[in-house]
Motif scaffolding. Structure first.
Motif, PDB file in Angstrom:
ATOM      1  N   PHE A 138      43.106  42.404  33.351  1.00  0.00           N
ATOM      2  CA  PHE A 138      44.015  41.510  34.087  1.00  0.00           C
ATOM      3  C   PHE A 138      44.741  42.277  35.194  1.00  0.00           C
ATOM      4  CE2 PHE A 138      44.095  38.118  30.651  1.00  0.00           C
ATOM      5  CZ  PHE A 138      43.620  37.118  31.487  1.00  0.00           C
ATOM      6  N   ASP A 139      45.158  43.497  34.899  1.00  0.00           N
ATOM      7  CA  ASP A 139      45.799  44.326  35.933  1.00  0.00           C
ATOM      8  C   ASP A 139      44.846  44.516  37.109  1.00  0.00           C
ATOM      9  OD1 ASP A 139      48.127  44.605  34.566  1.00  0.00           O
ATOM     10  OD2 ASP A 139      47.697  46.634  33.809  1.00  0.00           O
ATOM     11  N   ALA A 140      43.598  44.839  36.784  1.00  0.00           N
ATOM     12  CA  ALA A 140      42.615  45.102  37.837  1.00  0.00           C
ATOM     13  C   ALA A 140      42.273  43.836  38.615  1.00  0.00           C
ATOM     14  CB  ALA A 140      41.344  45.692  37.220  1.00  0.00           C
ATOM     15  N   ALA A 141      42.391  42.672  37.946  1.00  0.00           N
ATOM     16  CA  ALA A 141      41.964  41.415  38.567  1.00  0.00           C
ATOM     17  C   ALA A 141      42.969  40.896  39.589  1.00  0.00           C
ATOM     18  CB  ALA A 141      41.715  40.356  37.489  1.00  0.00           C
ATOM     19  N   GLY A 142      44.183  41.456  39.583  1.00  0.00           N
ATOM     20  CA  GLY A 142      45.170  41.087  40.601  1.00  0.00           C
ATOM     21  C   GLY A 142      45.438  39.597  40.691  1.00  0.00           C
ATOM     22  N   GLY A 143      45.614  38.937  39.553  1.00  0.00           N
ATOM     23  CA  GLY A 143      45.959  37.513  39.569  1.00  0.00           C
ATOM     24  C   GLY A 143      44.775  36.584  39.423  1.00  0.00           C
ATOM     25  N   LYS A 144      43.568  37.120  39.586  1.00  0.00           N
ATOM     26  CA  LYS A 144      42.380  36.286  39.356  1.00  0.00           C
ATOM     27  C   LYS A 144      42.014  36.272  37.862  1.00  0.00           C
ATOM     28  CE  LYS A 144      40.199  36.740  43.890  1.00  0.00           C
ATOM     29  NZ  LYS A 144      38.961  37.149  44.592  1.00  0.00           N
TER      30      LYS A 144
END
Lengths: 214, 214
Positions: A138-144
């Motif tokens: 989730f951190d890596a996805a930046g809101g996606k």
């Protein structure tokens, strides 16, 4: 709220994602070739998507990439090797520019350094539990949203942990008989889901499972 | 050559024909009501057939009765009782004039006298093996095909004995989680079949399995 989604998971009519004896020259196991009825729809959908065509299969296929910021997969989806890595030469099934273009977290008991690939894909190898890996994703996805790729074991693990919001399945006109069954050891888990879509195309049937509101 | 056929066998998306704890007030087990998503298509198809309407679901439903001269079923499809019969008052789920109108052979360890019903249906109770029952059914069918009704155990038994020529399955948009799974213990059997049809309707997906030529 970003979601955890599963897409384009194809099962045979008798419920298997792969046969037995998965290995380098038979990644889907005995009796299941890449071009046959199990994944034939997927190959056509990839071609249709590349050509800008639309249709039931390609539309579902394309949905699987929309608004996805990170992917989580099992080691068997990353490669056919088992046990400790012999060396770091294996870089996945997808060539130098994998079709992810974001961070991919690979569950494995045998961690190795992150692989930075062309096109923005980075494969991270982790032996952390699903909840921890999902936080990183989730951190890596930046809101996606975060996508769980497969195989069956990883999907089951995330389902049992109550972490999957939405799952798109595809039923293909093939019988496999034995191997990795998606709906195994999920007795209590399936109570938490309902079938929100079921649509037939000329090739396959698409179904979407969504979690009941909590 | 007359055939052995299976029709209108409905399974959930996760592969179950019924849940656990089948009993008189819950013939399909826990969590599976007669009117819900599993058999909803079937009830509508019966109504459509009675009204002379056509469509994907009703057409498949009607096929199940065409050219059938005898039916074979398991005792659990005939009634919810287990063990020895307490008396002979139970005459099946279908009332005085069952929708068979031909000889019906019921596999049971607890035989009882033949039940002659209105409309030409006769229920014969037998503890003979599948091959012997099938011979009797073909004799009774007078050149027409024989239908295997269900449930899962009887269908599996006839599949394992290599006796089924054609099987029509229906996949319904429901999850059951645990219970009677159709494709269990059929590992080697499914190799003998291929999927000859797979067609989606707005309600369900129909699939037909046919035996490879010998």
């Amino acid at each position: 709220m970003p979601k955890v989604r599963v897409h384009n998971v194809t099962i045979s009519l008798d419920g298997f994602m792969a046969g037995v004896n998965q290995r380098p020259d038979a990644p889907f196991g005995d009796g299941v070739g890449w071009g046959d009825e199990l994944h034939g729809w997927f190959i056509s959908a990839m071609e249709d998507a590349a050509a800008g065509r639309t249709g039931t299969d390609v539309d579902y296929f394309v949905r699987g990439d929309q608004n996805i910021g990170a992917t989580i997969m099992g080691r068997n989806m990353f490669g056919p090797q088992r046990g400790p890595w012999q060396d770091d030469s294996w870089k996945g099934w997808w060539g130098e520019n994998p079709p992810y273009h974001h961070d991919v977290f690979v569950h494995t008991h045998h961690v190795r350094p992150t692989l930075e690939m062309a096109g923005g894909t980075a494969f991270h190898f982790t032996d952390e539990p699903p909840e921890a890996v999902l936080r990183r994703a989730f951190d890596a996805a930046g809101g996606k949203d975060v996508r769980i790729g497969g195989g069956a074991a990883v999907i089951q693990q995330y389902l049992r942990a109550g972490l999957i919001d939405e799952m798109h399945l595809v039923i293909a006109p093939m019988l496999i008989g034995r191997g990795e069954r998606l709906f195994d050891n999920l007795e209590d888990v399936t109570e938490g889901y309902r079938v929100s879509e079921m649509v037939g195309s000329p090739e396959v049937t698409h179904a979407v499972l969504v979690r009941h509101p909590r």
